[in-house]
Motif scaffolding. Structure first.
Motif, PDB file in Angstrom:
ATOM      1  N   GLU A 174      -0.966  -5.232   1.543  1.00 34.26           N
ATOM      2  CA  GLU A 174      -0.895  -5.148   0.088  1.00 34.26           C
ATOM      3  C   GLU A 174      -2.277  -5.010  -0.542  1.00 34.26           C
ATOM      4  OE1 GLU A 174       3.087  -7.610  -1.072  1.00 34.26           O
ATOM      5  OE2 GLU A 174       1.237  -8.785  -0.879  1.00 34.26           O
ATOM      6  N   PHE A 175      -2.295  -4.229  -1.633  1.00 34.34           N
ATOM      7  CA  PHE A 175      -3.469  -4.127  -2.488  1.00 34.34           C
ATOM      8  C   PHE A 175      -3.392  -5.219  -3.551  1.00 34.34           C
ATOM      9  CE2 PHE A 175      -3.202   0.668  -1.738  1.00 34.34           C
ATOM     10  CZ  PHE A 175      -4.265   0.697  -0.857  1.00 34.34           C
ATOM     11  N   TYR A 176      -4.554  -5.690  -3.973  1.00 34.13           N
ATOM     12  CA  TYR A 176      -4.674  -6.652  -5.063  1.00 34.13           C
ATOM     13  C   TYR A 176      -5.065  -5.899  -6.330  1.00 34.13           C
ATOM     14  CZ  TYR A 176      -6.892 -10.229  -7.965  1.00 34.13           C
ATOM     15  OH  TYR A 176      -7.257 -11.052  -9.009  1.00 34.13           O
ATOM     16  N   THR A 186       0.822  -1.218   0.000  1.00 31.97           N
ATOM     17  CA  THR A 186       0.000   0.000   0.000  1.00 31.97           C
ATOM     18  C   THR A 186       0.853   1.265   0.000  1.00 31.97           C
ATOM     19  OG1 THR A 186      -0.159  -0.081   2.423  1.00 31.97           O
ATOM     20  CG2 THR A 186      -1.951  -1.125   1.163  1.00 31.97           C
ATOM     21  N   ARG A 187       2.115   1.171   0.396  1.00 36.15           N
ATOM     22  CA  ARG A 187       3.005   2.338   0.430  1.00 36.15           C
ATOM     23  C   ARG A 187       3.564   2.699  -0.938  1.00 36.15           C
ATOM     24  NH1 ARG A 187       6.018  -0.200   5.670  1.00 36.15           N
ATOM     25  NH2 ARG A 187       5.457  -2.059   4.488  1.00 36.15           N
ATOM     26  N   THR A 219      -6.842  -2.975 -12.475  1.00 33.67           N
ATOM     27  CA  THR A 219      -7.911  -2.521 -11.602  1.00 33.67           C
ATOM     28  C   THR A 219      -7.656  -3.029 -10.193  1.00 33.67           C
ATOM     29  OG1 THR A 219      -9.458  -2.664 -13.456  1.00 33.67           O
ATOM     30  CG2 THR A 219     -10.404  -2.552 -11.246  1.00 33.67           C
ATOM     31  N   ARG A 220      -7.736  -2.122  -9.236  1.00 32.94           N
ATOM     32  CA  ARG A 220      -7.540  -2.516  -7.840  1.00 32.94           C
ATOM     33  C   ARG A 220      -8.784  -3.251  -7.356  1.00 32.94           C
ATOM     34  NH1 ARG A 220      -6.273   1.898  -3.316  1.00 32.94           N
ATOM     35  NH2 ARG A 220      -4.625   2.353  -4.817  1.00 32.94           N
ATOM     36  N   GLY A 221      -8.564  -4.372  -6.718  1.00 30.52           N
ATOM     37  CA  GLY A 221      -9.664  -5.152  -6.167  1.00 30.52           C
ATOM     38  C   GLY A 221     -10.094  -4.609  -4.813  1.00 30.52           C
ATOM     39  N   PRO A 222     -11.165  -5.153  -4.281  1.00 30.87           N
ATOM     40  CA  PRO A 222     -11.714  -4.636  -3.026  1.00 30.87           C
ATOM     41  C   PRO A 222     -10.985  -5.124  -1.770  1.00 30.87           C
ATOM     42  CG  PRO A 222     -13.056  -6.438  -3.831  1.00 30.87           C
ATOM     43  CD  PRO A 222     -12.000  -6.197  -4.867  1.00 30.87           C
ATOM     44  N   HIS A 223     -10.097  -6.086  -1.909  1.00 31.57           N
ATOM     45  CA  HIS A 223      -9.493  -6.655  -0.714  1.00 31.57           C
ATOM     46  C   HIS A 223      -7.994  -6.362  -0.624  1.00 31.57           C
ATOM     47  CE1 HIS A 223      -9.909  -9.629  -3.936  1.00 31.57           C
ATOM     48  NE2 HIS A 223      -8.748 -10.105  -3.567  1.00 31.57           N
ATOM     49  N   THR A 224      -7.499  -6.481   0.591  1.00 31.22           N
ATOM     50  CA  THR A 224      -6.081  -6.336   0.877  1.00 31.22           C
ATOM     51  C   THR A 224      -5.641  -7.594   1.623  1.00 31.22           C
ATOM     52  OG1 THR A 224      -6.492  -5.255   2.995  1.00 31.22           O
ATOM     53  CG2 THR A 224      -6.210  -3.810   1.074  1.00 31.22           C
ATOM     54  N   ARG A 225      -4.332  -7.717   1.791  1.00 27.22           N
ATOM     55  CA  ARG A 225      -3.828  -8.801   2.621  1.00 27.22           C
ATOM     56  C   ARG A 225      -2.685  -8.259   3.482  1.00 27.22           C
ATOM     57  NH1 ARG A 225      -0.599 -12.786  -1.694  1.00 27.22           N
ATOM     58  NH2 ARG A 225       1.099 -11.323  -2.140  1.00 27.22           N
TER      59      ARG A 225
END
Length: 160
Positions: free
Chosen positions: A149-151, A118-119, A133-139
């Motif tokens: 992290e963004f997906y 995310t940084r 396209t960024r997905g709705p979830h992170t991990r």
């Protein structure tokens, strides 16, 4: 002039230097090679084992960028896209993304995914300009850097 070539296991130390330098740009982001990224000790072998390839971009025998494709469980994933701060803004990240996407298409994939810290806001802008396209979830990785992290994903339309 920048030369892009397939990575070799002997590129290990240069890749560790590159990625460590990129991580050092972000507060709290540290590279723990043996604990979290042991694939950097034998990078070409790791990507081969993952069903993909890793490329490096060199200028004057110094690696300025890298990007790779892994294919696991039928999923094509862009991994390890890093460009040295001194080499940014010249299209190198774009070229490495293109190579990864072309290889995924060549292997028969119609979609590619990636995870990005995310940084890494410059990387997000690059991916979004390239149609990811960024997905709705992170991990959360629960690593030394406390990474979240963004997906992202992208459809790989056939090349005309």
């Amino acid at each position: 002039m920048v030369k892009i070539r397939d990575a070799d296991d002997s590129d290990s130390e240069e890749l560790i230097r590159l990625i460590g330098g990129v991580f050092a740009e972000y507060p709290g982001c540290v590279l723990d090679v043996d604990g979290e990224m042991p694939q950097l000790r034998r990078p070409a072998s790791a990507f081969t084992a993952w069903g993909g390839r890793l490329w490096v971009a060199e200028r004057d025998d110094r690696i300025e960028g890298c990007g790779g494709l892994s294919v696991r469980d039928g999923v094509a994933e862009l991994k390890h896209l890093y460009v040295a701060s001194s080499a940014r803004g010249r299209g190198l990240g774009t070229r490495l993304c293109e190579l990864v996407e072309e290889e995924a298409r060549r292997l028969g994939h119609d979609r590619i995914e990636l995870w990005t810290d995310t940084r890494f806001k410059d990387a997000h802008r690059l991916y979004e300009r390239r149609g990811y396209t960024r997905g709705p979830h992170t991990r959360e990785l629960h690593d030394l850097s406390a990474s979240v992290e963004f997906y992202y994903q992208k459809s790989l339309a056939p090349t005309p």
